[in-house]
Design an enzyme around this catalytic site. Structure first.
Site, PDB file in Angstrom:
ATOM      1  N   GLY A   8      35.983  37.502  40.959  1.00  0.00           N
ATOM      2  CA  GLY A   8      37.423  37.508  41.269  1.00  0.00           C
ATOM      3  C   GLY A   8      37.934  36.113  41.595  1.00  0.00           C
ATOM      4  O   GLY A   8      38.812  35.933  42.441  1.00  0.00           O
ATOM      5  N   LEU A  10      39.780  33.937  40.190  1.00  0.00           N
ATOM      6  CA  LEU A  10      41.126  33.433  39.866  1.00  0.00           C
ATOM      7  C   LEU A  10      42.187  34.004  40.803  1.00  0.00           C
ATOM      8  O   LEU A  10      43.382  33.781  40.606  1.00  0.00           O
ATOM      9  CB  LEU A  10      41.484  33.770  38.408  1.00  0.00           C
ATOM     10  CG  LEU A  10      40.665  32.991  37.372  1.00  0.00           C
ATOM     11  CD1 LEU A  10      40.980  33.477  35.967  1.00  0.00           C
ATOM     12  CD2 LEU A  10      40.927  31.497  37.483  1.00  0.00           C
ATOM     13  N   GLN A  12      43.881  34.762  44.831  1.00  0.00           N
ATOM     14  CA  GLN A  12      44.459  33.874  45.845  1.00  0.00           C
ATOM     15  C   GLN A  12      43.371  33.092  46.594  1.00  0.00           C
ATOM     16  O   GLN A  12      43.514  31.896  46.830  1.00  0.00           O
ATOM     17  CB  GLN A  12      45.287  34.709  46.846  1.00  0.00           C
ATOM     18  CG  GLN A  12      46.173  33.847  47.733  1.00  0.00           C
ATOM     19  CD  GLN A  12      46.733  34.604  48.940  1.00  0.00           C
ATOM     20  OE1 GLN A  12      46.423  35.769  49.176  1.00  0.00           O
ATOM     21  NE2 GLN A  12      47.562  33.932  49.710  1.00  0.00           N
ATOM     22  N   ASP A  34      35.777  35.885  36.540  1.00  0.00           N
ATOM     23  CA  ASP A  34      36.897  36.807  36.768  1.00  0.00           C
ATOM     24  C   ASP A  34      36.989  37.711  35.538  1.00  0.00           C
ATOM     25  O   ASP A  34      36.446  37.388  34.475  1.00  0.00           O
ATOM     26  CB  ASP A  34      38.216  36.038  36.971  1.00  0.00           C
ATOM     27  CG  ASP A  34      39.262  36.858  37.741  1.00  0.00           C
ATOM     28  OD1 ASP A  34      39.521  36.554  38.926  1.00  0.00           O
ATOM     29  OD2 ASP A  34      39.818  37.814  37.153  1.00  0.00           O
ATOM     30  N   ILE A  35      37.699  38.804  35.683  1.00  0.00           N
ATOM     31  CA  ILE A  35      37.862  39.731  34.559  1.00  0.00           C
ATOM     32  C   ILE A  35      38.807  39.153  33.513  1.00  0.00           C
ATOM     33  O   ILE A  35      38.833  39.580  32.363  1.00  0.00           O
ATOM     34  CB  ILE A  35      38.362  41.104  35.069  1.00  0.00           C
ATOM     35  CG1 ILE A  35      38.194  42.185  34.009  1.00  0.00           C
ATOM     36  CG2 ILE A  35      39.800  41.039  35.552  1.00  0.00           C
ATOM     37  CD1 ILE A  35      38.423  43.605  34.523  1.00  0.00           C
ATOM     38  N   ASP A  53      33.495  41.353  34.347  1.00  0.00           N
ATOM     39  CA  ASP A  53      34.047  42.555  34.977  1.00  0.00           C
ATOM     40  C   ASP A  53      32.963  43.060  35.932  1.00  0.00           C
ATOM     41  O   ASP A  53      31.864  43.430  35.486  1.00  0.00           O
ATOM     42  CB  ASP A  53      34.364  43.592  33.889  1.00  0.00           C
ATOM     43  CG  ASP A  53      34.882  44.911  34.479  1.00  0.00           C
ATOM     44  OD1 ASP A  53      34.859  45.079  35.710  1.00  0.00           O
ATOM     45  OD2 ASP A  53      35.292  45.777  33.675  1.00  0.00           O
ATOM     46  N   TYR A 142      42.789  51.282  50.861  1.00  0.00           N
ATOM     47  CA  TYR A 142      42.236  49.929  50.991  1.00  0.00           C
ATOM     48  C   TYR A 142      41.385  49.823  52.264  1.00  0.00           C
ATOM     49  O   TYR A 142      40.253  49.347  52.231  1.00  0.00           O
ATOM     50  CB  TYR A 142      43.398  48.937  51.035  1.00  0.00           C
ATOM     51  CG  TYR A 142      43.024  47.480  51.165  1.00  0.00           C
ATOM     52  CD1 TYR A 142      42.344  46.816  50.157  1.00  0.00           C
ATOM     53  CD2 TYR A 142      43.396  46.763  52.299  1.00  0.00           C
ATOM     54  CE1 TYR A 142      42.043  45.471  50.271  1.00  0.00           C
ATOM     55  CE2 TYR A 142      43.098  45.412  52.419  1.00  0.00           C
ATOM     56  CZ  TYR A 142      42.423  44.761  51.402  1.00  0.00           C
ATOM     57  OH  TYR A 142      42.124  43.424  51.516  1.00  0.00           O
TER      58      TYR A 142
END
Ligand SMILES: NC(=O)c1ccc[n+]([C@@H]2O[C@H](COP(=O)([O-])OP(=O)(O)OC[C@H]3O[C@@H](n4cnc5c(N)ncnc54)[C@H](O)[C@@H]3O)[C@@H](O)[C@H]2O)c1
Length: 316
Positions: A8, A10, A12, A34-35, A53, A142
């Site tokens: 992940g 890319l 924030q 990243d995906i 992924d 979440y």
């Protein structure tokens, strides 16, 4: 920590963490994944970048093995507001992605870091100065995935001896990449709109306190915790870390010190307000300070000045 794979990358956090790790460890020792690919992004252009992924366990394992990494930083996840819109996807990515990451780390005997969040707490948690160890019954998907993730990382530590470590991030504020669909995103958007329009409409209600942190402190926290002496860690998954707690009027007041005519009004989004209401007002990070020396450098006004200075240099 000598060679790291980041998932992940890319997002924030990854967009800034990868650059810091390349500086600390050397460009070739950070495998950013990243995906998706963003062609003009320096995470992609200025170092090792691979499409991954995290749901594809075999590719995850192969890439980590081929790259010979000793640490995995797992950032791929669906954030609070997005996961509330699609809870099934939130569960599936946040849990299966995490299990895959932990299994890859177990195969390689790699150190493993996956962030938790203040969302792991719930309505029954003490709201002010929330302790490190307390009641955790979140009411969002979440939050459910974050609390389950913390337990799972602790399980891998006790069951398999895996070196898992993590923090509960508050809302993170940064100028490089826009946040990916969280409840605290208003505290980033407000700076963009202050500069662009001189006004902002907040989707979070007046008087809603939440913990926040400037990205530089968050990045330091990841690096410092990963470099901490394992024998000093009494807690692992996950440490409370806190830098500041404010409500929308306070960030607006801080902006008015630099943009005196800045105006703010409210158009409260019930979904994100509901999530915010279930989170603590402020959390206690004493354990992180005692066990690995966590110490934030940014308060609200220092962050405001930095955000406005940095965003003024950008085309927004
Ligand atoms: N940003 C915050 O304020 C904050 C606060 C608390 C916790 N966290 C946690 O930190 C971690 C990273 O957050 P962030 O803000 O950088 O998120 P983000 O939404 O900005 O980035 C997530 C990245 O994951 C990628 N991704 C999505 N699905 C993927 C998949 N299947 N495989 C690989 N990559 C995939 C996305 O393309 C994106 O680049 C998450 O676990 C999040 O819950 C973030």
């Amino acid at each position: 920590m000598k060679k790291v794979l980041v998932t992940g990358a890319l997002g924030q956090i990854g967009s800034e963490l990868v650059l810091r790790l390349r500086k600390d460890l050397g460009v070739d020792n950070v495998v950013a994944t990243d995906i998706k690919r963003i062609e003009d992004n320096e995470v992609v252009t200025d170092g090792v970048f691979e499409i991954l992924d995290v749901m594809d366990y075999n590719k995850f394992l192969q890439l980590a093995k081929d790259s010979n990494v000793d640490t995995i930083i797992h950032l791929a996840a669906l954030l609070s507001a997005t996961a509330e819109k699609n809870p099934q996807l939130g569960w599936s990515l946040n849990m299966q992605g995490l299990v895959n990451g932990l299994e890859v780390a177990r195969e390689l005997d790699a150190k493993f870091f996956a962030p938790s969040s203040i969302a792991a707490f719930g309505n029954d948690t003490p709201k002010d100065n929330t302790p490190q160890d307390t009641l955790m019954r979140p009411s969002t998907m979440y939050g459910v995935t974050k609390v389950a993730g913390e337990l799972l990382c602790d399980y891998y530590h006790t069951k398999y001896g895996l070196d898992t470590r993590s923090v509960r991030f508050p809302g993170l504020i940064s100028h490089k990449v826009l946040p990916g669909g969280g409840t605290t995103d208003y505290a980033v958007h407000i700076y963009y709109d202050a500069l662009k329009y001189g006004k902002y409409t907040s989707f979070i209600a007046e008087g809603t306190y939440m913990d926040m942190m400037y990205m530089d402190d968050a990045i330091d926290a990841v690096v410092d915790l990963l470099n901490a002496d394992s024998s000093k860690l009494k807690h692992r998954n996950s440490f409370n870390i806190a830098a500041m707690s404010f409500e929308p009027e306070q960030i607006a007041a801080s902006i008015r010190k630099y943009i005196p005519n800045f105006e703010m009004d409210y158009d409260v989004d019930p979904v994100r307000q509901g999530i915010a209401n279930s989170w603590p007002n402020s959390i206690d990070s004493t354990c992180a300070t005692e066990e690995w020396g966590f110490e934030p450098k940014f308060d609200l006004d220092k962050m405001t000045k930095t955000m406005l200075d940095e965003l003024s240099k950008k085309e927004i």
